[in-house]
Design a protein around this motif. Structure first.
Motif, PDB file in Angstrom:
ATOM      1  N   ALA A   1     -15.075  16.087   0.144  1.00 44.53           N
ATOM      2  CA  ALA A   1     -15.031  15.893   1.604  1.00 44.53           C
ATOM      3  C   ALA A   1     -16.404  15.898   2.122  1.00 44.53           C
ATOM      4  O   ALA A   1     -16.665  16.729   3.099  1.00 44.53           O
ATOM      5  N   LEU A   2     -17.393  14.883   1.893  1.00 40.36           N
ATOM      6  CA  LEU A   2     -18.659  14.974   2.132  1.00 40.36           C
ATOM      7  C   LEU A   2     -18.668  14.315   3.698  1.00 40.36           C
ATOM      8  O   LEU A   2     -17.763  13.723   4.014  1.00 40.36           O
ATOM      9  N   PRO A   3     -19.638  14.762   4.338  1.00 42.24           N
ATOM     10  CA  PRO A   3     -19.754  13.970   5.626  1.00 42.24           C
ATOM     11  C   PRO A   3     -19.736  12.575   5.707  1.00 42.24           C
ATOM     12  O   PRO A   3     -20.215  11.941   4.919  1.00 42.24           O
ATOM     13  N   GLY A   4     -18.801  11.911   6.634  1.00 44.86           N
ATOM     14  CA  GLY A   4     -18.552  10.573   6.625  1.00 44.86           C
ATOM     15  C   GLY A   4     -17.802   9.946   5.644  1.00 44.86           C
ATOM     16  O   GLY A   4     -17.504   8.736   5.723  1.00 44.86           O
ATOM     17  N   SER A   5     -17.040  10.889   4.893  1.00 42.90           N
ATOM     18  CA  SER A   5     -16.298  10.098   3.735  1.00 42.90           C
ATOM     19  C   SER A   5     -14.977   9.952   3.998  1.00 42.90           C
ATOM     20  O   SER A   5     -14.476   9.208   3.637  1.00 42.90           O
TER      21      SER A   5
ATOM     22  N   THR B   1     -25.815   2.546  10.920  1.00 41.88           N
ATOM     23  CA  THR B   1     -25.241   1.878  11.991  1.00 41.88           C
ATOM     24  C   THR B   1     -24.015   2.078  12.398  1.00 41.88           C
ATOM     25  O   THR B   1     -23.376   1.734  13.396  1.00 41.88           O
ATOM     26  N   THR B   2     -23.185   2.703  11.206  1.00 39.16           N
ATOM     27  CA  THR B   2     -21.851   3.056  11.259  1.00 39.16           C
ATOM     28  C   THR B   2     -21.564   4.379  11.673  1.00 39.16           C
ATOM     29  O   THR B   2     -22.335   5.182  11.646  1.00 39.16           O
ATOM     30  N   LEU B   3     -20.318   4.794  11.866  1.00 41.71           N
ATOM     31  CA  LEU B   3     -19.815   6.078  12.269  1.00 41.71           C
ATOM     32  C   LEU B   3     -20.122   6.969  11.034  1.00 41.71           C
ATOM     33  O   LEU B   3     -20.621   8.344  10.963  1.00 41.71           O
ATOM     34  N   ALA B   4     -19.678   6.588   9.828  1.00 35.87           N
ATOM     35  CA  ALA B   4     -19.884   7.179   8.418  1.00 35.87           C
ATOM     36  C   ALA B   4     -21.376   7.348   8.234  1.00 35.87           C
ATOM     37  O   ALA B   4     -21.795   8.672   8.012  1.00 35.87           O
ATOM     38  N   ASP B   5     -22.258   6.236   8.492  1.00 34.18           N
ATOM     39  CA  ASP B   5     -23.629   6.774   8.394  1.00 34.18           C
ATOM     40  C   ASP B   5     -24.326   7.822   9.425  1.00 34.18           C
ATOM     41  O   ASP B   5     -25.090   8.596   8.795  1.00 34.18           O
ATOM     42  N   TYR B   6     -23.900   7.849  10.659  1.00 33.33           N
ATOM     43  CA  TYR B   6     -24.463   8.825  11.523  1.00 33.33           C
ATOM     44  C   TYR B   6     -23.907  10.089  11.201  1.00 33.33           C
ATOM     45  O   TYR B   6     -24.642  11.036  11.284  1.00 33.33           O
ATOM     46  N   ARG B   7     -22.796  10.162  10.404  1.00 40.30           N
ATOM     47  CA  ARG B   7     -22.177  11.430  10.364  1.00 40.30           C
ATOM     48  C   ARG B   7     -22.904  12.055   9.110  1.00 40.30           C
ATOM     49  O   ARG B   7     -23.169  13.053   9.012  1.00 40.30           O
ATOM     50  N   LEU B   8     -23.311  10.879   8.079  1.00 37.93           N
ATOM     51  CA  LEU B   8     -24.163  11.626   6.921  1.00 37.93           C
ATOM     52  C   LEU B   8     -25.727  11.779   7.523  1.00 37.93           C
ATOM     53  O   LEU B   8     -26.094  12.939   6.891  1.00 37.93           O
TER      54      LEU B   8
ATOM     55  N   ALA C   1     -20.263  -0.928  19.840  1.00 32.38           N
ATOM     56  CA  ALA C   1     -19.615  -0.188  18.743  1.00 32.38           C
ATOM     57  C   ALA C   1     -20.726   0.697  18.119  1.00 32.38           C
ATOM     58  O   ALA C   1     -20.519   1.898  17.612  1.00 32.38           O
ATOM     59  N   ARG C   2     -22.078   0.328  17.987  1.00 27.92           N
ATOM     60  CA  ARG C   2     -22.833   1.020  17.194  1.00 27.92           C
ATOM     61  C   ARG C   2     -23.174   2.384  18.088  1.00 27.92           C
ATOM     62  O   ARG C   2     -23.106   3.773  17.520  1.00 27.92           O
ATOM     63  N   VAL C   3     -23.310   2.348  19.330  1.00 26.23           N
ATOM     64  CA  VAL C   3     -23.347   3.431  20.275  1.00 26.23           C
ATOM     65  C   VAL C   3     -22.242   4.389  20.250  1.00 26.23           C
ATOM     66  O   VAL C   3     -22.364   5.616  20.059  1.00 26.23           O
ATOM     67  N   ALA C   4     -21.086   3.825  20.228  1.00 25.19           N
ATOM     68  CA  ALA C   4     -19.728   4.675  20.177  1.00 25.19           C
ATOM     69  C   ALA C   4     -19.882   5.738  19.021  1.00 25.19           C
ATOM     70  O   ALA C   4     -19.445   6.672  18.967  1.00 25.19           O
ATOM     71  N   ALA C   5     -20.211   4.583  17.692  1.00 22.47           N
ATOM     72  CA  ALA C   5     -20.095   5.599  16.671  1.00 22.47           C
ATOM     73  C   ALA C   5     -21.116   6.896  16.866  1.00 22.47           C
ATOM     74  O   ALA C   5     -20.721   7.672  16.221  1.00 22.47           O
ATOM     75  N   ALA C   6     -22.523   6.330  17.248  1.00 22.09           N
ATOM     76  CA  ALA C   6     -23.437   7.213  17.214  1.00 22.09           C
ATOM     77  C   ALA C   6     -23.089   8.537  18.162  1.00 22.09           C
ATOM     78  O   ALA C   6     -23.366   9.869  17.901  1.00 22.09           O
ATOM     79  N   LYS C   7     -22.636   8.288  19.369  1.00 16.29           N
ATOM     80  CA  LYS C   7     -22.124   9.096  20.335  1.00 16.29           C
ATOM     81  C   LYS C   7     -21.122  10.220  19.608  1.00 16.29           C
ATOM     82  O   LYS C   7     -20.912  11.373  19.964  1.00 16.29           O
TER      83      LYS C   7
END
Length: 554
Positions: free
Chosen positions: A76-80, A221-228, A279-285
């Motif tokens: 269960a790694l960040p963004g996984s 650029t994606t939610l998984a990316d920003y989380r990781l 979409a990128r901003v929403a993921a980052a926020k």
């Protein structure tokens, strides 16, 4: 990294990076690149684990926000998106041994929130230190320490903040955080943005000077990316120590999204190739609010206000969500009243809060510098070399239209509000530019000091992000000395600027004055870097001016 649109204004990278293209030779950085891998590996044990530390933030007189992230299973790694729902228990106690429990509760960590959890604890005593911890199954987190704010109307004798900004993982280690964590005299730490950076590995700085690679290796650029990327940062031992030692009050700047972000895009965003900007901003926020001990405002942004007794109101700004696109250099649009850096609603909110406050001090957390920086008055023999060094456009225009210099109508309205309402003791606290400054904020820069000062500004340097000596690969305090002298000569409201060092600030606020002590770390490329006091500047109550003092507050 994907190809970029041609930048139309001198961005932060232009400000410092253009120096590398000048005639100055750039000797190789001493030492080899360290092959440090981010410690984001799964825990060895199969049960729940607290890999990313604990944190607290946004202290109130009766409460504080607690944060952690549980790793319920090794995969269960960040963004996984993997891992089961897990019940997490939290406790707040008066003592480190947790024999005097003040509050407790449970919250469920889910994959939908990347297994991060927050507890907005209330019912605590004001101006009081507390200890807190989390438990999942039989696993207990490290203990954190936090502190509530003074009572809203109390005559607090003083408040003291650590102040930091701009922590680029690949540029160096976070020793500044470690030194702040070791202090026992802070009420909170103010983080003024660029907590993470969005770049691909080896881009900023380039691979030859990367100290330690971050994850993911590609641009996020994606939610998984920003989380990781957030998860990578939260494994840093110095950052974990900072969060465990003090409540953190944070705002974002552009790199939590992409370089030079504005409402409709960013310099470092290519539509199509990198998806839709919204979409990128929403993921980052979403990732930011999951991973940071921050309360979101009703608009899903970070502008908000905290109070520290009757001594200080802290007004925190969001200068990315509502701003107009940065002006093209030479277009004449920096003075366009239709362009904004704050947005109408936020500027009205700030003005109303400043006017209605009965606190002695108005502290404004702003991610980019509000003080103007003029170059037109420089003699040609200095303007030419300085323009080349700092990447300035021809004609001595604004150093960076990403700052308030690019949105003069908003700045003029705000400073006029301060002077007409006779609002005293306003101090802007700023990051972003990777340099340390102590400024008066002039009512009219062209006629300062005759026109007076509306406020003061303390700008802290970066924790690790590159500044002039890093970009030029020269020793600190060499090339930059002439540039700093020219800046001060051309801008009488700039009392001090340091273009080379990395570190942090400590802001001490009493009824008599607000003093910023600037500290520098010895070498950002070493995890064991030492820290030393560099300089101090103070603004005495009622003066709206900064003056040098010759010792830090003890």
């Amino acid at each position: 990294m994907t190809s970029r649109n041609q930048s139309i204004h001198p961005s932060r990278r232009t400000v410092v990076k253009a120096a590398a293209a000048t005639t100055l030779a750039a000797p190789a950085l001493a030492g080899s690149v360290l092959a440090t891998t981010p410690a984001v590996a799964a825990p060895a044990a199969p049960g729940p684990a607290f890999v990313h530390g604990t944190a607290s933030g946004d202290p109130l007189p009766d409460g504080v926000l607690l944060w952690t992230r549980v790793t319920p299973t090794p995969d269960a790694l960040p963004g996984s998106g993997r891992g089961p729902d897990t019940e997490v228990r939290w406790e707040v106690a008066e003592d480190a041994g947790f024999t005097r429990i003040t509050a407790r509760g449970t919250v469920t960590a889910t994959a939908a929130a990347d297994h991060t959890v927050k507890a907005d604890v209330r019912g605590l005593a004001p101006d009081t230190p507390y200890h807190y911890r989390f438990t999942a199954g039989s696993t207990v987190s490290a203990t954190g320490r936090t502190r509530t704010a003074p009572p809203a109307g109390s005559n607090a004798r003083g408040v003291r903040f650590g102040v930091v900004s701009c922590a680029n993982w690949e540029s160096g280690y976070f020793s500044a955080y470690r030194h702040l964590a070791a202090r026992t005299d802070l009420d909170a730490v103010l983080h003024l943005g660029d907590y993470i950076y969005e770049y691909a590995s080896g881009v900023y700085p380039d691979a030859r000077y990367t100290v330690r690679p971050h994850l993911p290796a590609h641009e996020i650029t994606t939610l998984a990316d920003y989380r990781l990327r957030h998860g990578t940062h939260k494994t840093d031992p110095d950052l974990q120590a900072l969060h465990a030692a003090h409540p953190v009050v944070a705002i974002w700047d552009d790199h939590e999204f992409a370089n030079d972000a504005w409402t409709g895009g960013a310099e470092n965003h290519t539509p199509g190739a990198e998806g839709d900007w919204a979409a990128r901003v929403a993921a980052a926020k979403q990732a930011y609010f999951e991973w940071m001990p921050v309360r979101a405002s009703t608009e899903g942004t970070v502008y908000r206000r905290l109070r520290f007794g009757a001594l200080a109101d802290l007004h925190l700004l969001d200068l990315r969500s509502f701003r107009s696109q940065q002006a093209t250099v030479g277009s004449g649009k920096v003075d366009d009243p239709k362009r904004t850096i704050t947005g109408r609603a936020q500027l009205d909110w700030l003005k109303a809060g400043l006017a209605s406050s009965d606190a002695v001090w108005q502290l404004v957390g702003t991610s980019v510098m509000i003080s103007p920086v003029a170059f037109g008055s420089l003699p040609s023999h200095l303007l030419g070399p300085l323009r080349e060094l700092l990447g300035l456009p021809e004609g001595g225009l604004a150093i960076n239209t990403d700052q308030w210099d690019g949105y003069t109508a908003d700045r003029r309205e705000l400073l006029t509000h301060l002077t007409e309402r006779k609002i005293r003791n306003t101090v802007f606290l700023t990051g972003d530019i990777h340099m340390a400054w102590a400024n008066d904020v002039p009512v009219k820069a062209a006629t300062y000091p005759a026109s007076g000062s509306a406020a003061t500004e303390f700008v802290v340097t970066s924790v690790s992000s590159d500044n002039l000596d890093d970009i030029l690969h020269v020793a600190p305090g060499t090339v930059s000395l002439a540039a700093a002298a020219a800046l001060r000569a051309a801008n009488s409201h700039v009392k001090w600027v340091d273009l080379d060092r990395h570190g942090y600030g400590v802001l001490d606020v009493t009824r008599a004055g607000a003093q910023m002590d600037y500290y520098a770390v010895s070498d950002k490329t070493r995890p064991d870097a030492s820290s030393k006091w560099l300089r101090s500047y103070r603004t005495a109550s009622g003066t709206q001016k900064v003056e040098r003092v010759y010792a830090p507050v003890r």
